[in-house]
Design an enzyme around this catalytic site. Structure first.
Site, short mmCIF file in Angstrom:
data_model
loop_
_atom_site.label_atom_id
_atom_site.label_comp_id
_atom_site.label_asym_id
_atom_site.label_seq_id
_atom_site.Cartn_x
_atom_site.Cartn_y
_atom_site.Cartn_z
CG ASN A 159 -1.66 1.27 1.38
OD1 ASN A 159 -1.67 1.92 0.46
ND2 ASN A 159 -2.30 1.42 2.45
CD1 TRP A 160 3.51 0.62 -2.85
CD2 TRP A 160 3.78 2.00 -4.62
NE1 TRP A 160 4.00 0.03 -3.78
CE2 TRP A 160 4.27 0.69 -4.83
CE3 TRP A 160 3.80 2.77 -5.76
CZ2 TRP A 160 4.89 0.12 -5.95
CZ3 TRP A 160 4.49 2.37 -6.94
CH2 TRP A 160 4.92 1.08 -7.03
CG HIS A 193 -5.73 2.02 4.99
ND1 HIS A 193 -5.44 2.93 6.16
CD2 HIS A 193 -4.92 1.09 5.08
CE1 HIS A 193 -4.11 2.37 6.42
NE2 HIS A 193 -3.79 1.67 5.62
CD GLU A 238 -3.11 5.51 6.70
OE1 GLU A 238 -2.92 5.49 5.45
OE2 GLU A 238 -2.05 4.93 7.32
N GLY A 269 2.52 2.34 10.77
CA GLY A 269 3.41 3.44 10.59
C GLY A 269 4.29 3.94 11.75
N GLY A 274 2.80 -1.13 4.12
CA GLY A 274 2.87 0.48 4.07
C GLY A 274 4.33 0.97 3.76
N GLY A 275 4.91 1.18 4.74
CA GLY A 275 6.27 1.98 4.58
C GLY A 275 7.47 0.93 4.03
P1 PGA Z 1 2.88 0.32 7.66
O1 PGA Z 1 1.22 0.52 7.17
O2 PGA Z 1 3.31 -0.97 7.06
O3 PGA Z 1 3.71 1.55 7.37
O4 PGA Z 1 2.45 0.41 9.17
C1 PGA Z 1 0.28 -0.66 6.69
C2 PGA Z 1 -0.79 -0.05 6.28
O5 PGA Z 1 -1.19 0.87 6.59
O6 PGA Z 1 -1.53 -0.54 5.35
#
Ligand code: PGA
Length: 251
Positions: free
Chosen positions: A9-10, A95, A97, A173, A234-235
């Site tokens: 997930n960029w 998600h 977010e 994150g 993510g990261g």
């Molecule tokens: P992260 O993000 O690996 O940076 O913790 C995961 C995500 O939000 O899908």
């Protein structure tokens, strides 16, 4: 035996030029990887370029959201037809977010999940508790509601097509990864909820990813758990070596 699935997930990162560079790097590293499903989810602007790069490989492309509507006056939205036109196969939905910053709720997330399945796109439905939920002992309650509401009206046969991503919000994150046991416990719980909703066969077939600070060095232990079928990254997905390292940990 459930095939592992690793999705990157960029988020709101990478210009088209940067996305092309990353996708080309991953294509070299992972093109022959048949044992694991690999999905790249760049921002909308880079979807077409990334889709073109991986078109003849095992790597699939996903979007980070999708409208629940077919077309029309929905400013700022992207619909299934537009995604399928550029060979998008997966859509990340709900998600944390989007739930947190854009107030998406289970009702709308469910509409998107149902629409995606109806149009032969594979939803990755994200669920997960906040730190406050965990500390107050509400993890299971919160996750259960998100699973039941998010997957409302989804037929048992569709569970082979969809993916659930368990992402504890406090681990996203933050570098604070859930322990393998904490993650396994919630994954097993989610599988139990699915069993109660649609039966044992669908529960056994559905793939449940873990997400939240997954890195090459913690991936092996997490992915070794019986109910963890992959990762939503993510990261670590922004760097070819790290992402490829996680995919290799899933093999
Ligand atoms: P992260 O993000 O690996 O940076 O913790 C995961 C995500 O939000 O899908």
């Amino acid at each position: 035996m459930r095939k592992k699935i690793i999705a990157g997930n960029w988020k709101m990162n990478k210009t088209i030029e940067e996305a092309i560079e990353l996708a080309n790097g991953l294509k070299l590293d992972l093109a022959d990887c048949k044992d694991v499903d690999v999905v790249l989810c760049p921002p909308f602007t880079a979807l077409k370029s990334v889709s073109d790069i991986v078109s003849e490989t095992q790597i699939a492309v996903g979007s980070q959201n999708m409208s629940s509507e077919d077309e029309g006056a929905y400013t700022g939205e992207i619909c299934h037809t537009m995604l399928k036109e550029i060979f998008v196969r997966y859509v990340i939905l709900g998600h944390s977010e989007r739930r947190q910053y854009y107030k998406e709720n289970d009702f709308w997330i469910n509409k998107k999940v149902v629409k995606a399945l109806e149009k032969n796109l594979r939803p990755i439905l994200c669920v997960g508790e906040t730190l406050e939920d965990r500390e107050s002992g509400s993890t299971e309650k919160v996750v259960e509601v998100q699973v039941r509401e998010g997957l409302k009206d989804v037929a048992a046969e569709s569970y082979t097509e969809l993916v659930i991503a368990y992402e504890p919000v406090w681990a996203i994150g933050t570098g604070k990864v859930a322990t393998a046991q904490q993650a396994q416990d919630v994954h097993a719980f989610i599988r139990g909820v699915v069993k109660d909703m649609v039966g044992a066969e669908a529960a056994d077939a559905v793939r449940i990813q873990y997400g939240g600070s997954m890195k090459p060095d913690n991936a092996v232990e997490l992915l070794g758990q019986p109910d963890i079928d992959g990762g939503l990254i993510g990261g670590a997905a922004l760097d070819a070596t790290s992402f490829a390292g996680i995919v290799k940990a899933a093999m």
